[in-house]
Design a protein around this motif. Structure first.
Motif, PDB file in Angstrom:
ATOM      1  N   HIS A  63       0.844  -1.200   0.000  1.00 30.51           N
ATOM      2  CA  HIS A  63       0.000   0.000   0.000  1.00 30.51           C
ATOM      3  C   HIS A  63       0.876   1.245   0.000  1.00 30.51           C
ATOM      4  N   GLU A  64       0.375   2.320  -0.593  1.00 34.97           N
ATOM      5  CA  GLU A  64       1.121   3.575  -0.623  1.00 34.97           C
ATOM      6  C   GLU A  64       1.558   4.010   0.772  1.00 34.97           C
ATOM      7  N   GLU A  65       0.612   3.986   1.735  1.00 40.04           N
ATOM      8  CA  GLU A  65       0.917   4.464   3.080  1.00 40.04           C
ATOM      9  C   GLU A  65       1.995   3.612   3.746  1.00 40.04           C
ATOM     10  N   ASP A  66       1.967   2.309   3.485  1.00 40.75           N
ATOM     11  CA  ASP A  66       2.988   1.422   4.047  1.00 40.75           C
ATOM     12  C   ASP A  66       4.352   1.720   3.429  1.00 40.75           C
ATOM     13  N   LEU A  67       4.366   1.928   2.123  1.00 45.07           N
ATOM     14  CA  LEU A  67       5.621   2.265   1.439  1.00 45.07           C
ATOM     15  C   LEU A  67       6.179   3.580   1.977  1.00 45.07           C
ATOM     16  N   PHE A  68       5.310   4.562   2.181  1.00 49.36           N
ATOM     17  CA  PHE A  68       5.771   5.870   2.657  1.00 49.36           C
ATOM     18  C   PHE A  68       6.349   5.766   4.066  1.00 49.36           C
ATOM     19  N   LEU A  69       5.712   4.976   4.930  1.00 42.36           N
ATOM     20  CA  LEU A  69       6.257   4.792   6.275  1.00 42.36           C
ATOM     21  C   LEU A  69       7.633   4.136   6.198  1.00 42.36           C
ATOM     22  N   LEU A  70       7.753   3.151   5.316  1.00 40.38           N
ATOM     23  CA  LEU A  70       9.023   2.459   5.124  1.00 40.38           C
ATOM     24  C   LEU A  70      10.110   3.448   4.694  1.00 40.38           C
ATOM     25  N   HIS A 109     -17.451   5.363  -4.275  1.00 41.27           N
ATOM     26  CA  HIS A 109     -17.001   4.063  -3.791  1.00 41.27           C
ATOM     27  C   HIS A 109     -15.702   4.232  -2.998  1.00 41.27           C
ATOM     28  N   TYR A 110     -15.622   3.518  -1.886  1.00 39.85           N
ATOM     29  CA  TYR A 110     -14.432   3.555  -1.042  1.00 39.85           C
ATOM     30  C   TYR A 110     -13.983   2.124  -0.729  1.00 39.85           C
ATOM     31  N   PRO A 123     -10.310   5.785  -4.069  1.00 37.91           N
ATOM     32  CA  PRO A 123      -9.339   5.517  -5.144  1.00 37.91           C
ATOM     33  C   PRO A 123      -9.355   6.573  -6.250  1.00 37.91           C
ATOM     34  N   LYS A 124     -10.481   7.249  -6.427  1.00 36.63           N
ATOM     35  CA  LYS A 124     -10.584   8.240  -7.493  1.00 36.63           C
ATOM     36  C   LYS A 124      -9.756   9.479  -7.177  1.00 36.63           C
ATOM     37  N   HIS A 125      -9.857   9.958  -5.934  1.00 37.46           N
ATOM     38  CA  HIS A 125      -9.164  11.196  -5.551  1.00 37.46           C
ATOM     39  C   HIS A 125      -7.898  10.938  -4.736  1.00 37.46           C
ATOM     40  N   LYS A 177      -7.685   9.579   1.906  1.00 35.10           N
ATOM     41  CA  LYS A 177      -7.948   8.520   2.887  1.00 35.10           C
ATOM     42  C   LYS A 177      -8.465   9.120   4.185  1.00 35.10           C
ATOM     43  N   ARG A 178      -9.177   8.280   4.960  1.00 34.77           N
ATOM     44  CA  ARG A 178      -9.677   8.658   6.272  1.00 34.77           C
ATOM     45  C   ARG A 178      -9.327   7.545   7.257  1.00 34.77           C
ATOM     46  N   ARG A 179      -9.033   7.920   8.484  1.00 34.16           N
ATOM     47  CA  ARG A 179      -8.766   6.921   9.508  1.00 34.16           C
ATOM     48  C   ARG A 179     -10.046   6.171   9.869  1.00 34.16           C
ATOM     49  N   VAL A 180      -9.893   4.902  10.201  1.00 26.75           N
ATOM     50  CA  VAL A 180     -11.006   4.058  10.642  1.00 26.75           C
ATOM     51  C   VAL A 180     -10.675   3.538  12.040  1.00 26.75           C
ATOM     52  N   ARG A 181     -11.666   3.487  12.917  1.00 28.40           N
ATOM     53  CA  ARG A 181     -11.429   2.942  14.257  1.00 28.40           C
ATOM     54  C   ARG A 181     -12.535   1.963  14.647  1.00 28.40           C
TER      55      ARG A 181
END
Length: 461
Positions: A141-148, A409-410, A422-424, A427-431
């Motif tokens: 995932h993009e976010e995982d790659l960025f953290l890495l 769609h999300y 995916p279109k824009h 992302k939003r956090r989910v809890r």
């Protein structure tokens, strides 16, 4: 095993797990997570984490909660970096990623429907894709790659201020004070060896001055929140070489430890567990139990009801009090914290009482949290409810679920707890938090369940 290349799926999955847990994880916890999906032996798992350049093995001196022995932390590594010349538009071809730095920071002001950014926001571009494939990171995932990248590329994060960690006073010996371009945080906390804990005079989190500086550099609030943990990972990656002898001795003991009791017995709460001391579940008088590990075992936390009340509110990242529980890292100061609970309500018939009703929320536009299936401020409702998500989560806690709200769609990722558009590319956090049940409510339900007219199967195991 001759080569870890045959375990590329395991390596990818382990990398994803590490990145979704702030870049590092206890070895035994990581093994359990991997073992949920792959039938892999202890020997092969050890071979992978020791030999694969994706992982750094850090030996801790403190005892682990599971074995009472020194343990290991696994930190996610990569040799990939952002190209320094790309931003100057001077690079014609290299082995580094061509990406907008602010896109990696999660805060590029372009590329979100306004003026298009002149630097790439495409991790799968013609230049980037072969590099990611070569490092087997193309499915991350993009976010995982960025953290890495953040915890491995030294050009992306400012240094910890060494002068702040000397002298006394609010800014230590730092003469730049609130104008400092380095982060003011306790170096011993970063090194994971601060002996003062909550009483430390140095900061263990990002203060308002450093936050302002980091925001000016373009870092998003999510990254700033995780920054103390990223600095710990950076320190481990830079300073901890492999202690071959100690790792060898640790790798000889089984990773597949016997599972501890982790579910609270709903029949004991109603005072009718027929298994008594032979019960496979935890006997406690509430449907939740908060514990802290203090070096020699798990101990009950005081003020359990208030901790639970705070935890049930999705906006809270910490419990109240002088030594708060961090709900995101599940620690108190530096001690591990865990929450035990009764079975999820979706796994039991409706007439079962004191099961745990888990509610799922996404972050709204105004720092508010909205439960799935409930209307937002524009009266729009998601196509899935808390119950739908809970059932899907218990079936596969690494899955992605499609959600529709209005015409959009999300995708919800259970692995990193984000909802993506995916279109824009937003992302939003989910809890996932439980519905709050007070002690008085528990007592009232127990009294009602003692009625002789209750359904007989309520008491069946």
């Amino acid at each position: 095993m001759s080569s870890y290349s045959s375990y590329s799926r395991v390596i990818h999955h382990a990398t994803s797990i590490l990145c979704s847990h702030k870049g590092s994880m206890d070895l035994a916890q990581l093994h359990r997570k991997v073992f949920q999906r792959f039938d892999i032996s202890d020997e092969d798992f050890w071979y992978i984490v020791k030999k694969c350049p994706r992982f750094a093995v850090v030996v801790r001196n403190e005892q682990t909660a599971e074995t009472g022995e020194a343990g290991c932390t696994i930190v996610a590594k990569t040799s990939l970096r952002l190209c320094k010349n790309y931003a100057k538009q001077e690079c014609s071809g290299c082995q580094d990623l061509h990406l907008c730095k602010y896109f990696v920071y999660g805060n590029c002001r372009y590329g979100k429907g306004r003026k298009e950014c002149r630097f790439s926001h495409n991790i799968q571009s013609e230049h980037n894709s072969p590099l990611l494939r070569e490092c087997t990171l193309h499915e991350l995932h993009e976010e995982d790659l960025f953290l890495l990248l953040l915890q491995n590329d030294p050009s992306l994060l400012p240094e910890v201020c060494s002068h702040y960690n000397k002298g006394s006073g609010l800014f230590g010996a730092c003469t730049f004070k609130e104008r400092c371009t380095k982060v003011h945080i306790c170096q011993h906390f970063v090194q994971d060896d601060c002996i003062f804990g909550a009483k430390c005079k140095r900061l263990h989190s990002v203060d308002e001055y450093s936050r302002r500086m980091l925001e000016e550099r373009g870092l998003s609030s999510d990254i700033i929140l995780d920054l103390p943990y990223l600095y710990q990972n950076v320190y481990h990656l830079n300073s901890h070489g492999l202690d071959r002898e100690r790792i060898a001795s640790l790798s000889e003991r089984p990773l597949s430890q016997a599972e501890e009791k982790s579910e609270i017995c709903i029949h004991f709460i109603r005072r009718n567990c027929r298994f008594q001391e032979q019960c496979k579940r935890v006997h406690f008088n509430l449907p939740y139990k908060w514990e802290v590990y203090e070096g020699d075992g798990w101990r009950d936390l005081r003020g359990m009801e208030e901790i639970e009340r705070a935890y049930c509110d999705p906006k809270n990242a910490h419990s109240p009090g002088s030594k708060p529980v961090d709900f995101l890292s599940m620690t108190r100061v530096s001690d591990p914290v865990r929450r035990l609970s009764t079975a999820s309500s979706v796994t039991k018939p409706a007439h079962y009482i004191l099961t745990t009703q888990w509610l799922w929320y996404y972050k709204g536009d105004h720092e508010n949290w909205i439960e799935y299936g409930r209307p937002d401020d524009k009266q729009r409702v998601t196509s899935v409810t808390s119950r739908d998500l809970e059932e899907a989560f218990l079936t596969d806690n690494t899955a992605e679920v499609t959600v529709i709200k209005g015409n959009r769609h999300y995708f919800i990722s259970f692995q990193d707890m984000y909802q993506r558009n995916p279109k824009h590319n937003t992302k939003r956090r989910v809890r996932r938090r439980p519905r709050f049940v007070s002690i008085s409510e528990v007592e009232s339900k127990v009294a009602q369940s003692s009625s002789p007219h209750k359904h007989p199967s309520t008491y069946a195991y």
